[in-house]
Design an enzyme around this catalytic site. Structure first.
Site, PDB file in Angstrom:
ATOM      1  N   SER A 115     -88.426  75.339  -8.765  1.00  0.00           N
ATOM      2  CA  SER A 115     -89.487  76.234  -8.322  1.00  0.00           C
ATOM      3  C   SER A 115     -90.660  76.213  -9.297  1.00  0.00           C
ATOM      4  O   SER A 115     -90.473  76.042 -10.499  1.00  0.00           O
ATOM      5  CB  SER A 115     -88.977  77.667  -8.195  1.00  0.00           C
ATOM      6  OG  SER A 115     -90.026  78.515  -7.780  1.00  0.00           O
ATOM      7  N   LYS A 123     -81.723  79.129  -5.120  1.00  0.00           N
ATOM      8  CA  LYS A 123     -83.116  78.745  -4.855  1.00  0.00           C
ATOM      9  C   LYS A 123     -83.554  79.238  -3.478  1.00  0.00           C
ATOM     10  O   LYS A 123     -84.702  79.679  -3.288  1.00  0.00           O
ATOM     11  CB  LYS A 123     -83.255  77.219  -4.934  1.00  0.00           C
ATOM     12  CG  LYS A 123     -84.635  76.672  -4.532  1.00  0.00           C
ATOM     13  CD  LYS A 123     -85.773  77.254  -5.348  1.00  0.00           C
ATOM     14  CE  LYS A 123     -87.075  76.479  -5.252  1.00  0.00           C
ATOM     15  NZ  LYS A 123     -87.611  76.291  -3.915  1.00  0.00           N
ATOM     16  N   HIS A 128     -84.280  82.833  -3.819  1.00  0.00           N
ATOM     17  CA  HIS A 128     -85.575  82.910  -4.515  1.00  0.00           C
ATOM     18  C   HIS A 128     -86.718  82.766  -3.515  1.00  0.00           C
ATOM     19  O   HIS A 128     -87.671  83.544  -3.513  1.00  0.00           O
ATOM     20  CB  HIS A 128     -85.653  81.818  -5.582  1.00  0.00           C
ATOM     21  CG  HIS A 128     -87.041  81.496  -6.065  1.00  0.00           C
ATOM     22  ND1 HIS A 128     -87.930  80.741  -5.312  1.00  0.00           N
ATOM     23  CD2 HIS A 128     -87.700  81.817  -7.193  1.00  0.00           C
ATOM     24  CE1 HIS A 128     -89.072  80.625  -5.964  1.00  0.00           C
ATOM     25  NE2 HIS A 128     -88.962  81.273  -7.111  1.00  0.00           N
ATOM     26  N   GLU A 178     -89.565  85.346  -2.303  1.00  0.00           N
ATOM     27  CA  GLU A 178     -90.968  84.908  -2.319  1.00  0.00           C
ATOM     28  C   GLU A 178     -91.646  85.247  -0.983  1.00  0.00           C
ATOM     29  O   GLU A 178     -92.779  85.743  -0.963  1.00  0.00           O
ATOM     30  CB  GLU A 178     -91.009  83.404  -2.582  1.00  0.00           C
ATOM     31  CG  GLU A 178     -92.382  82.769  -2.585  1.00  0.00           C
ATOM     32  CD  GLU A 178     -92.275  81.252  -2.732  1.00  0.00           C
ATOM     33  OE1 GLU A 178     -92.908  80.542  -1.918  1.00  0.00           O
ATOM     34  OE2 GLU A 178     -91.559  80.775  -3.641  1.00  0.00           O
TER      35      GLU A 178
END
Length: 482
Positions: A129, A184, A187, A191
């Site tokens: 990221s 991820k 994540h 986001e």
């Protein structure tokens, strides 16, 4: 001839930038791309004069690597990854390592780890990221897969990763098989939530309060100096200040959002795990609704709503908006962490939740000062079931929930869509409710489908069925619990 420390396949901008990052930290890198013209161009331009070896076939790439060989794939997720793995396995030796650094679905990574390990090799699926800039200057890395591979790549990964104030790298081992790509994915879901909340705050300032972009820039810049300090707040301030021909560029951009799928995967995983990931899911649906641009334009000419009327005290309302945004972020992270906790139980992963927060503190898109508080929460209680129950976050909820109520109610009365803010509030109120109306829902399910129910005047785990009409029998259906 000196051999490279690692090989990388896929010279799009992320791949190129990771290669340059690795080389700048003292590692020799061999590179290959399916379209070999990209190799030649890279070697002659950005990689010129650097310790980077251009290779024009997979056998040449493998021949240029030190053992155990480490080959990192930065190719499009899905079939291209599997195709490359199929081509690499016959070329590699026992204990060589294949690394997938793309946005792969964690279920694919689980299957690939098993397949590659059966071939005698090791496999890593790592989240990367930080976008183009992060890849070049220091991303957040979230590796999982074959744990025995970690010592062989740890130095490279932690050298190229972003560092927090005390020098700690934003990279550590996440867990077994698909754990790295799952973290991820979450994540990216967070986001989605953060971006939607910021966009709703912008729309409230613009449509309800009537602020221009310069005024909004000043608000976001000020917010970035306080507890909302984060990468996304920072770039929002920059975007609002950007002018094209002396006019704000942001207002010339079509209001039709795209997505790559990781937010959708997060929502699907939450449904599979039975976790109420309401805010992030609403953020995904908000993008879907935005994509219906032509249909929305037509609907705007037909469907009526209230006339926008703003009668609040400006400064107090903007402060309520700040608190609402901060509290809604807390809810979004609480939901994301609840999903990781549920998935860890389902897939037998051993996740370090505080460590994950540290990995997200630098390099990645959701990096913010906020994440240090999550690390502290898990240091205080590694088994905490929900971040909202941590003393710090509970205090913030006490301080901010009334502001969120104010924002949601004013927007509802004025017809301003706020799906993420509203989701944050309804989740908070639902989570803190000792009793919800699901008793009636269970009665309905038992009435039409004989799905049974539990009773508050009986022990838990004992199920009952009622013949509600007098016409049915005593046979009940099986029960599915999410």
């Amino acid at each position: 001839m000196k051999k490279a420390d690692i090989g990388l396949i896929g010279l799009a901008v992320m791949g190129e930038n990771l290669v340059l990052n690795m080389e700048s930290k003292g590692f020799a890198v061999a590179v290959y791309n399916r379209t070999v013209e990209k190799v030649e161009k890279f070697v002659q331009t950005r990689a010129k004069g650097k310790n980077i070896i251009g290779c024009y076939s997979l056998p040449e790439l493998v021949a240029n690597l030190k053992k155990p060989r480490k080959v990192m794939l930065m190719v499009k997720a899905g079939a291209p990854v599997d195709n490359m793995i199929d081509q690499l396995i016959p070329l590699l030796d026992k204990n060589d390592i294949i690394i997938d650094g793309g946005n792969s679905n964690f279920n694919d990574t689980i299957a690939r780890t098993e397949r590659v390990e059966k071939a005698g090799l090791m496999y890593i699926g790592t989240g990367v990221s930080g976008g183009e800039e992060g890849a070049l200057t220091g991303p957040s890395l979230m590796p999982g897969g074959s744990e025995s591979a970690w010592p062989h790549v740890k130095d490279i990964f932690q050298s190229i990763a972003a560092k927090v104030e005390d020098g700690t790298p934003c990279c550590d081992w996440v867990g077994e098989n698909g754990a790295g790509h799952f973290v991820k994915m979450v994540h990216n879901g967070i986001e989605y939530g953060d971006m939607e909340l910021i966009c709703e705050a912008y729309n409230i300032m613009k449509t309800l309060v009537g602020m221009d972009t310069d005024s909004m820039h000043n608000v976001f810049a000020k917010w970035n100096e306080g507890e909302l300090n984060s990468y996304l707040i920072e770039i929002t301030a920059d975007i609002l200040a950007f002018k094209e021909n002396k006019e704000p560029l942001v207002e010339k951009i079509l209001d039709k959002a795209g997505q790559k799928g990781t937010g959708k995967w997060t929502a699907i995983s939450a449904l599979d795990e039975g976790v109420p990931l309401t805010l992030i899911t609403e953020a995904v649906f908000a993008r879907c609704l935005s994509a219906m641009k032509d249909e929305r334009v037509e609907a705007s000419r037909i469907l009526n709503g209230p006339t926008v009327s703003f009668n609040e005290k400006h400064d107090a309302f903007i402060e309520d908006l700040r608190k609402a945004l901060y509290f809604s972020k807390i809810v979004s992270y609480a939901q994301g962490y609840a999903l990781m906790k549920a998935a860890a139980a389902s897939y037998d992963w051993h996740l370090n939740y505080g460590g994950i927060a540290l990995m997200w503190r630098g390099g990645c898109i959701i990096r913010s000062a906020f994440l240090g508080k999550i690390k502290q929460a898990y240091d205080n209680n590694p088994e905490i079931s929900n971040l909202l129950l941590d003393p710090f976050f509970k205090q913030k909820a006490d301080e901010c929930h009334q502001s969120l109520r104010k924002i949601v109610s004013v927007c509802a009365l004025n017809g301003i869509p706020i799906p993420a803010f509203a989701a944050a509030l309804t989740y908070y109120d639902g989570y803190r409710s000792e009793r919800l109306p699901a008793n009636l829902l269970q009665a309905q399910r038992d009435y039409f489908g004989a799905h049974t129910y539990e009773r508050i005047d009986s022990e838990r785990g004992v199920f009952y069925h009622t013949n509600w009409t007098g016409r049915g029998g005593e046979t009940s259906a099986s029960t599915y619990n999410a």
